[in-house]
Scaffold this motif. Structure first.
Motif, PDB file in Angstrom:
ATOM      1  N   ASN A  63       6.261  14.118  -6.610  1.00 57.99           N
ATOM      2  CA  ASN A  63       6.598  14.778  -5.313  1.00 57.99           C
ATOM      3  C   ASN A  63       5.922  14.083  -4.178  1.00 57.99           C
ATOM      4  O   ASN A  63       6.791  13.631  -3.121  1.00 57.99           O
ATOM      5  N   LYS A  64       4.750  13.490  -4.193  1.00 58.69           N
ATOM      6  CA  LYS A  64       4.540  12.360  -3.188  1.00 58.69           C
ATOM      7  C   LYS A  64       5.062  11.065  -3.030  1.00 58.69           C
ATOM      8  O   LYS A  64       5.309  10.760  -1.988  1.00 58.69           O
ATOM      9  N   VAL A  65       5.502  10.751  -4.361  1.00 62.52           N
ATOM     10  CA  VAL A  65       6.359   9.373  -4.269  1.00 62.52           C
ATOM     11  C   VAL A  65       7.643   9.536  -3.526  1.00 62.52           C
ATOM     12  O   VAL A  65       8.020   8.846  -2.600  1.00 62.52           O
ATOM     13  N   ALA A 105       5.839  -0.124  -3.371  1.00 58.90           N
ATOM     14  CA  ALA A 105       4.766  -0.180  -4.436  1.00 58.90           C
ATOM     15  C   ALA A 105       3.515  -0.103  -3.871  1.00 58.90           C
ATOM     16  O   ALA A 105       2.645   0.642  -4.479  1.00 58.90           O
ATOM     17  N   ALA A 106       3.149  -0.821  -2.678  1.00 58.55           N
ATOM     18  CA  ALA A 106       1.794  -0.707  -2.130  1.00 58.55           C
ATOM     19  C   ALA A 106       1.800   0.699  -1.630  1.00 58.55           C
ATOM     20  O   ALA A 106       0.389   1.144  -1.672  1.00 58.55           O
ATOM     21  N   LYS A 107       2.552   1.184  -1.074  1.00 59.50           N
ATOM     22  CA  LYS A 107       2.427   2.586  -0.543  1.00 59.50           C
ATOM     23  C   LYS A 107       2.284   3.554  -1.611  1.00 59.50           C
ATOM     24  O   LYS A 107       1.334   4.533  -1.451  1.00 59.50           O
ATOM     25  N   ILE A 108       2.966   3.399  -2.901  1.00 54.40           N
ATOM     26  CA  ILE A 108       2.714   4.362  -4.053  1.00 54.40           C
ATOM     27  C   ILE A 108       1.343   4.354  -4.598  1.00 54.40           C
ATOM     28  O   ILE A 108       0.854   5.086  -5.041  1.00 54.40           O
ATOM     29  N   ASP A 109       0.859   2.827  -4.754  1.00 55.02           N
ATOM     30  CA  ASP A 109      -0.505   2.748  -5.073  1.00 55.02           C
ATOM     31  C   ASP A 109      -1.565   3.494  -4.471  1.00 55.02           C
ATOM     32  O   ASP A 109      -2.879   3.735  -4.850  1.00 55.02           O
TER      33      ASP A 109
END
Length: 111
Positions: A63-65, A105-109
């Motif tokens: 959900n956050k992703v 990808a960096a934001k998901i990390d």
């Protein structure tokens, strides 16, 4: 150079070339644990597996992703179930990878 997670994804309408392998290798060093893979058509994408204690944690993560993806207008493929999530990122319009894929990808990390 500005950290990737601080940047904003740029919408791609197919008017740029996908990154070549040298550019991909330069950017993959800036994200944590993402694998570069290619499909049967030799189009590159990023993929990462995440593990969780249960279904609720997996769902909370995806959900956050999804919220990040929607705010960035850049939407990954998301697979999840009890205790796991898998995220696959590429720029469909160019059938490959661009800077925005690594930004996402960096934001998901950072979740």
């Amino acid at each position: 150079m500005e950290e990737l997670y601080k940047k904003t994804c740029v919408a791609c309408e197919g008017n740029i070339a996908p990154f070549d392998l040298s550019e991909i290798h330069k950017y993959v060093k800036k994200v944590d644990g993402w694998d570069v893979k290619s499909n049967e058509d030799k189009n590159y994408y990023l993929e990462k597996n995440f593990k969780f204690k249960n279904f609720a944690e997996s769902q909370e993560f995806v959900n956050k992703v999804g919220s990040i993806a929607e705010s960035e207008s850049h939407h990954p493929d998301i697979y999840f179930g009890w205790g796991y999530a898998k995220i696959k990122i590429s720029t469909h319009a160019i059938k490959g990878l661009a800077e925005s894929d690594f930004i996402l990808a960096a934001k998901i990390d950072r979740i």
